[in-house]
Design a protein around this motif. Structure first.
Motif, PDB file in Angstrom:
ATOM      1  N   ASP A 114       0.834  -1.210   0.000  1.00 32.39           N
ATOM      2  CA  ASP A 114       0.000   0.000   0.000  1.00 32.39           C
ATOM      3  C   ASP A 114       0.869   1.261   0.000  1.00 32.39           C
ATOM      4  N   ALA A 115       2.093   1.119   0.533  1.00 36.06           N
ATOM      5  CA  ALA A 115       3.018   2.263   0.582  1.00 36.06           C
ATOM      6  C   ALA A 115       3.877   2.333  -0.673  1.00 36.06           C
ATOM      7  N   GLY A 116       3.637   1.432  -1.634  1.00 40.21           N
ATOM      8  CA  GLY A 116       4.352   1.478  -2.897  1.00 40.21           C
ATOM      9  C   GLY A 116       5.559   0.573  -2.991  1.00 40.21           C
ATOM     10  N   VAL A 117       5.733  -0.341  -2.024  1.00 44.23           N
ATOM     11  CA  VAL A 117       6.883  -1.248  -2.034  1.00 44.23           C
ATOM     12  C   VAL A 117       6.398  -2.695  -2.091  1.00 44.23           C
ATOM     13  N   ASP A 118       6.739  -3.383  -3.181  1.00 45.47           N
ATOM     14  CA  ASP A 118       6.374  -4.805  -3.331  1.00 45.47           C
ATOM     15  C   ASP A 118       7.549  -5.646  -2.852  1.00 45.47           C
ATOM     16  N   TYR A 119       7.494  -6.081  -1.610  1.00 45.88           N
ATOM     17  CA  TYR A 119       8.621  -6.778  -0.989  1.00 45.88           C
ATOM     18  C   TYR A 119       8.267  -8.244  -0.773  1.00 45.88           C
ATOM     19  N   PRO A 120       9.141  -9.173  -1.187  1.00 37.21           N
ATOM     20  CA  PRO A 120       8.784 -10.597  -1.123  1.00 37.21           C
ATOM     21  C   PRO A 120       8.835 -11.167   0.289  1.00 37.21           C
ATOM     22  N   LEU A 121       7.950 -12.107   0.549  1.00 40.53           N
ATOM     23  CA  LEU A 121       7.993 -12.834   1.819  1.00 40.53           C
ATOM     24  C   LEU A 121       8.440 -14.268   1.561  1.00 40.53           C
ATOM     25  N   ILE A 122       8.881 -14.915   2.619  1.00 39.17           N
ATOM     26  CA  ILE A 122       9.392 -16.275   2.508  1.00 39.17           C
ATOM     27  C   ILE A 122       8.291 -17.274   2.850  1.00 39.17           C
ATOM     28  N   THR A 123       7.932 -18.097   1.894  1.00 43.58           N
ATOM     29  CA  THR A 123       6.925 -19.129   2.111  1.00 43.58           C
ATOM     30  C   THR A 123       7.385 -20.078   3.218  1.00 43.58           C
ATOM     31  N   GLY A 124       6.538 -20.272   4.191  1.00 46.44           N
ATOM     32  CA  GLY A 124       6.896 -21.144   5.303  1.00 46.44           C
ATOM     33  C   GLY A 124       7.606 -20.445   6.424  1.00 46.44           C
TER      34      GLY A 124
END
Length: 364
Positions: free
Chosen positions: A111-121
């Motif tokens: 929502d703040a304009g940053v598409d940051y990846p998360l770690i599955t699991g």
């Protein structure tokens, strides 16, 4: 929004920066070297949400969580996350299982304009990936064990070899009654994580033969990973045989001179000297029963004299008066017995440099 698509082990091989969203108490129990604690909730907030979940269900808990982390609190935490993302665009975020905490944070960043990846699991998956390394390495690689009496500079040896694993460094403990440092020793989880990453990097670098310092089942309060320990018990041993006077001088530096300097650097002159004295007395007291009361009293008396001498500015040499009998009465006989149990596995003996050269030649 992105989730991790790379191999978990690659994250550690590359020292990938990571945001650990777990509560501070979770992070303190065990974390990864390249992770930074930027929690979604404090310990207190996490406890409140957890209690709400148990008593009123998930939806109520989610509502409470959003209420607790809102307004100025949310803005402050967002600022820290955004700063990390900007400085580490190649990084990832995770919570314990890659669930609600990481997805919530990821959405707020989006929502703040940053598409940051998360770690599955999440953390659990990363941790399991590291634990699996121990069995893989023990099965696939050869080990060589560096032995030698106390003061033989075995740790220096493993730190000079490209294919060696520094277990004591990962434990942040030297493995003896005088083993603690000023800073706290590693937790079991941190020790395992750091050791696993060392192993992973050596294996990835193409090393087929690894060198370890001779250790027991534990180093201080941490236990060696079982697959690694068992493999070490069936591996060839290289024994450093340095002169007694050289070993004494090493112990004087490691146990006394360096520790006095370290305590003073951390706590100042007066408190540092006092705490270092307590460290020395504590180390001796831990082996009182094994020494026997009479010998313990003799060594404690000599230690007291030596401490008084160096605190008066007269130097450290009087510490030899307790270090020498400590080796003769306790450490040397103990190691001679332990080494006799490994006699059939000894493949080389020599001084420090000879053992170093032998290991470089035979394990390249």
């Amino acid at each position: 929004m992105r989730e991790d698509t790379c191999n978990y082990r690659e994250l550690f091989l590359n020292d990938t920066p990571m945001i650990d969203l777990r509560a501070p108490i979770e992070f303190s129990q065990g974390a990864f070297p390249s992770a930074v604690s930027l929690p979604l909730m404090t310990d207190e907030e996490r406890t409140l949400v957890g209690t709400c979940y148990k008593e009123q269900g998930q939806q109520k808990a989610i509502i409470l969580g959003h209420k607790l982390v809102s307004g100025a609190t949310k803005e402050q935490r967002m600022a820290l996350w955004l700063d990390f993302c900007n400085k580490n665009p190649e990084g990832y975020l995770y919570c314990f299982r890659g669930g609600l905490r990481s997805h919530t944070t990821q959405q707020w960043l989006k929502d703040a304009g940053v598409d940051y990846p998360l770690i599955t699991g999440g953390y659990k998956a990363l941790r399991n990936a590291l634990l699996s390394v121990f069995e893989d390495v023990a099965t696939q690689l050869s080990f060589h064990i560096v032995g030698g009496k106390t003061g033989s500079a075995k740790t220096l040896m493993v730190n000079r070899l490209d294919n060696a694993i520094d277990l004591e460094g990962a434990a942040h403990h030297r493995g003896s009654s005088f083993g603690p440092y000023v800073e706290p020793a590693s937790t079991q989880i941190n020790f395992e994580n750091q050791t696993s990453i060392q192993l992973l990097k050596k294996q990835n670098a193409g090393h087929q033969q690894l060198v370890f310092e001779d250790e027991g089942r534990n180093i201080g309060s941490v236990d060696l990973p079982r697959p690694i320990y068992l493999k070490m018990q069936d591996s060839p041993v290289i024994v450093i045989e340095d002169p007694f006077d050289i070993r004494i001088q090493r112990l004087l530096k490691d146990y006394v001179i360096d520790m006095v300097a370290s305590y003073i650097a951390h706590y100042g002159e007066e408190q540092g000297q006092q705490l270092c004295s307590e460290y020395l007395f504590s180390g001796l007291d831990k082996i009182r029963k094994r020494l026997g009361n009479e010998r313990w009293q003799i060594l404690r008396k000599e230690m007291t004299k030596a401490i008084n001498q160096h605190q008066s500015g007269a130097g450290f040499e009087q510490h030899i008066n307790w270090l020498q009998p400590l080796l003769e009465w306790y450490y040397d006989p103990m190691y001679e017995y332990q080494l006799s149990l490994k006699a059939d596995r000894i493949t080389f003996r020599g001084d420090w440099q000879e053992c170093h050269d032998y290991l470089v030649e035979t394990t390249r």
